[in-house]
Design a protein around this motif. Sequence first.
Motif, PDB file in Angstrom:
ATOM      1  N   LEU A   1       1.336   7.919   5.075  1.00 18.04           N
ATOM      2  CA  LEU A   1       1.796   8.127   6.450  1.00 18.04           C
ATOM      3  C   LEU A   1       1.109   7.132   7.388  1.00 18.04           C
ATOM      4  CD1 LEU A   1       3.393   9.965   8.466  1.00 18.04           C
ATOM      5  CD2 LEU A   1       1.311  11.327   8.656  1.00 18.04           C
ATOM      6  N   VAL A   2      -0.219   7.032   7.287  1.00 17.75           N
ATOM      7  CA  VAL A   2      -0.935   6.093   8.147  1.00 17.75           C
ATOM      8  C   VAL A   2      -0.735   4.653   7.679  1.00 17.75           C
ATOM      9  CG1 VAL A   2      -2.641   7.759   8.928  1.00 17.75           C
ATOM     10  CG2 VAL A   2      -3.089   6.466   6.847  1.00 17.75           C
ATOM     11  N   ALA A   3      -0.512   4.450   6.379  1.00 17.43           N
ATOM     12  CA  ALA A   3      -0.247   3.104   5.879  1.00 17.43           C
ATOM     13  C   ALA A   3       1.066   2.575   6.452  1.00 17.43           C
ATOM     14  CB  ALA A   3      -0.195   3.108   4.353  1.00 17.43           C
ATOM     15  N   GLN A   4       2.083   3.411   6.453  1.00 22.15           N
ATOM     16  CA  GLN A   4       3.361   3.018   7.043  1.00 22.15           C
ATOM     17  C   GLN A   4       3.188   2.747   8.533  1.00 22.15           C
ATOM     18  OE1 GLN A   4       6.470   6.017   7.487  1.00 22.15           O
ATOM     19  NE2 GLN A   4       7.985   4.589   6.676  1.00 22.15           N
ATOM     20  N   ASN A   5       2.386   3.577   9.186  1.00 17.10           N
ATOM     21  CA  ASN A   5       2.119   3.418  10.609  1.00 17.10           C
ATOM     22  C   ASN A   5       1.448   2.078  10.889  1.00 17.10           C
ATOM     23  OD1 ASN A   5      -0.097   3.706  12.840  1.00 17.10           O
ATOM     24  ND2 ASN A   5       1.411   5.256  13.371  1.00 17.10           N
ATOM     25  N   ALA A   6       0.404   1.747  10.129  1.00 22.44           N
ATOM     26  CA  ALA A   6      -0.334   0.502  10.346  1.00 22.44           C
ATOM     27  C   ALA A   6       0.524  -0.719  10.028  1.00 22.44           C
ATOM     28  CB  ALA A   6      -1.598   0.488   9.483  1.00 22.44           C
TER      29      ALA A   6
ATOM     30  N   ALA B   1      -7.522  -1.022   9.109  1.00 21.42           N
ATOM     31  CA  ALA B   1      -6.280  -0.651   9.784  1.00 21.42           C
ATOM     32  C   ALA B   1      -6.530   0.046  11.116  1.00 21.42           C
ATOM     33  CB  ALA B   1      -5.437   0.244   8.875  1.00 21.42           C
ATOM     34  N   ILE B   2      -7.756   0.523  11.336  1.00 21.38           N
ATOM     35  CA  ILE B   2      -8.075   1.147  12.626  1.00 21.38           C
ATOM     36  C   ILE B   2      -7.799   0.166  13.759  1.00 21.38           C
ATOM     37  CG2 ILE B   2      -9.994   1.990  14.049  1.00 21.38           C
ATOM     38  CD1 ILE B   2     -11.173   3.263  11.547  1.00 21.38           C
ATOM     39  N   SER B   3      -8.041  -1.116  13.503  1.00 22.20           N
ATOM     40  CA  SER B   3      -7.836  -2.122  14.548  1.00 22.20           C
ATOM     41  C   SER B   3      -6.372  -2.283  14.934  1.00 22.20           C
ATOM     42  CB  SER B   3      -8.413  -3.469  14.110  1.00 22.20           C
ATOM     43  OG  SER B   3      -7.754  -3.950  12.958  1.00 22.20           O
ATOM     44  N   THR B   4      -5.446  -1.853  14.078  1.00 21.53           N
ATOM     45  CA  THR B   4      -4.028  -1.945  14.436  1.00 21.53           C
ATOM     46  C   THR B   4      -3.658  -0.947  15.521  1.00 21.53           C
ATOM     47  OG1 THR B   4      -3.259  -0.360  12.749  1.00 21.53           O
ATOM     48  CG2 THR B   4      -3.456  -2.674  12.082  1.00 21.53           C
ATOM     49  N   GLN B   5      -4.557   0.007  15.808  1.00 23.96           N
ATOM     50  CA  GLN B   5      -4.295   1.015  16.838  1.00 23.96           C
ATOM     51  C   GLN B   5      -4.913   0.624  18.186  1.00 23.96           C
ATOM     52  OE1 GLN B   5      -2.369   3.838  15.577  1.00 23.96           O
ATOM     53  NE2 GLN B   5      -2.347   2.241  14.013  1.00 23.96           N
ATOM     54  N   SER B   6      -5.348  -0.609  18.335  1.00 23.21           N
ATOM     55  CA  SER B   6      -6.061  -1.040  19.536  1.00 23.21           C
ATOM     56  C   SER B   6      -5.273  -0.840  20.823  1.00 23.21           C
ATOM     57  CB  SER B   6      -6.457  -2.518  19.407  1.00 23.21           C
ATOM     58  OG  SER B   6      -7.433  -2.694  18.405  1.00 23.21           O
TER      59      SER B   6
ATOM     60  N   VAL C   1       0.817  -1.215   0.000  1.00 24.85           N
ATOM     61  CA  VAL C   1       0.000   0.000   0.000  1.00 24.85           C
ATOM     62  C   VAL C   1       0.852   1.267   0.000  1.00 24.85           C
ATOM     63  CG1 VAL C   1      -1.474   1.405   1.490  1.00 24.85           C
ATOM     64  CG2 VAL C   1      -2.216  -0.847   0.820  1.00 24.85           C
ATOM     65  N   PRO C   2       1.848   1.393   0.907  1.00 27.88           N
ATOM     66  CA  PRO C   2       2.678   2.602   0.836  1.00 27.88           C
ATOM     67  C   PRO C   2       3.338   2.769  -0.533  1.00 27.88           C
ATOM     68  CG  PRO C   2       3.068   1.455   2.903  1.00 27.88           C
ATOM     69  CD  PRO C   2       2.252   0.534   2.037  1.00 27.88           C
ATOM     70  N   THR C   3       3.818   1.653  -1.110  1.00 23.42           N
ATOM     71  CA  THR C   3       4.436   1.713  -2.432  1.00 23.42           C
ATOM     72  C   THR C   3       3.453   2.248  -3.463  1.00 23.42           C
ATOM     73  OG1 THR C   3       5.862  -0.172  -1.923  1.00 23.42           O
ATOM     74  CG2 THR C   3       5.531   0.355  -4.250  1.00 23.42           C
ATOM     75  N   LEU C   4       2.237   1.695  -3.475  1.00 25.71           N
ATOM     76  CA  LEU C   4       1.208   2.136  -4.412  1.00 25.71           C
ATOM     77  C   LEU C   4       0.908   3.621  -4.234  1.00 25.71           C
ATOM     78  CD1 LEU C   4      -1.072   1.705  -6.476  1.00 25.71           C
ATOM     79  CD2 LEU C   4      -2.516   0.926  -4.589  1.00 25.71           C
TER      80      LEU C   4
END
Length: 447
Positions: A302-307, A215-220, A108-111
């Motif tokens: 930015l958020v893709a890299q974060n997740a 990806a919201i769930s990765t911030q649990s 995703v970040p690459t895309l």
Amino acid sequence: MSELSDFGYRQELRRSLRLRDLLVYGLIFMVPIAPFAIFGVVFNASKGMVPLTYVIGLVAMVFTALSYREMSRAFPVAGSVYTYAGRGIAPWVGFLAGWAILLDYLLVPTLLYVTGAAALGTVLPAVPQWLWVVVFVALNTAVNLAGIETTAQVNRWFLIVELVVLAIFVVAAVVAVSARGAWSFTPFFNAAEFSPGLVFAALSVAVLSFLGFDAISTQSEEVQGGPRVVGRATMVSLCLVAVLFIVQTWLAALLVPGTTEFVGQDATNQAFYHVAGLAAGPWLTVLVAVVSALAAAVANSLVAQNATARLLFSMARDRTLPPFLAHVNEKRRVPERAVLLVAAVSLILGIFFVGQIEFLSTLVNFGALFAFLMLHVSVAVYHLIKLRQRTFGMHLVVPLIGFVIIGYVLWNADPAAKIGGLVWLAIGLVVILVRTLTRRPITLPDL
């Protein structure tokens, strides 16, 4: 309410996110103006029925979002579908699901960098697109290493900018369509072109725009208020962004009446920017292209890299990936080695795949869609078999419908993407087999 210690973990990441932050995070990840970048690809695949594609996409994703909500409440841990399938079914299944969605998260970040570079290529064609990739990777890595609070603050500002530009386009498009008397519902249904296979093939690309609510769930492990906040943010952000997708693609399709295909790679990749110019002139083309580039290559990536870093952290913490990726910076409380690995992969692949938006889109979606299938199965297995609940509506009917829809979309995906995705899954199965034969089976704490 379950604590991390109940699952064999200790709290390492900082809990500072609220519902508002998660909503912004989800909207930024899905990008309210995401159709700007892939409008031409979806338009061609659906023969102009882009808004219909997004309506069906919303229906498909609602069932998946409901499954995410149920599992995020059961397991408030950062690993997303890796955790849900691993604890809901079996650890090795969780690894395979995590391995599948890792294909999505790593690409995703690459895309997004490639999409942003293509958008800026419309405005500044003399600048090599690979150079934009380098700049975007460096900027996002610096922000993510600064900490989750900095990331959240940057997200809020970018969301405001995106919504303002979207409002400008909507107003300009409404005025232009009204002046031409071109109002029509043909983009929602064109009997001459419609077929279920056609629309679902287009959906296999369009679903990319929805990826992010998961990806919201990765911030649990970084949210205040418990797992219900994660589930609520997942559903609300999905529905909000879907409305925006449908409105903007309907208006864009009305600006090119009678068209069912954009010819050529450049024309396809830059279709929405051309449409914006038809609505209000070259100035809107430039504005939309620049903001689309920044939204994709800075805010969204930015958020893709974060997740992605959080998923790598979670899998490494369980030693299903190299343990060094589980390192957390003591001061900033971020998994810095995972962040840097994602940056390195994105930089290399971004330079290599410059201009290949359509192929990357379909390959990214394969990983996510396969992981969603595992998610739906885990809901039923965990609640109906392991817990022996009789909640058949939410834990059987909902995941079954979601499974069938996602399965059909995956079946209609691009053949090359399916081949690449199956090769990736085969590698994951080999890893599982080797670990089993060498008596290092995949396990999870407290299981």
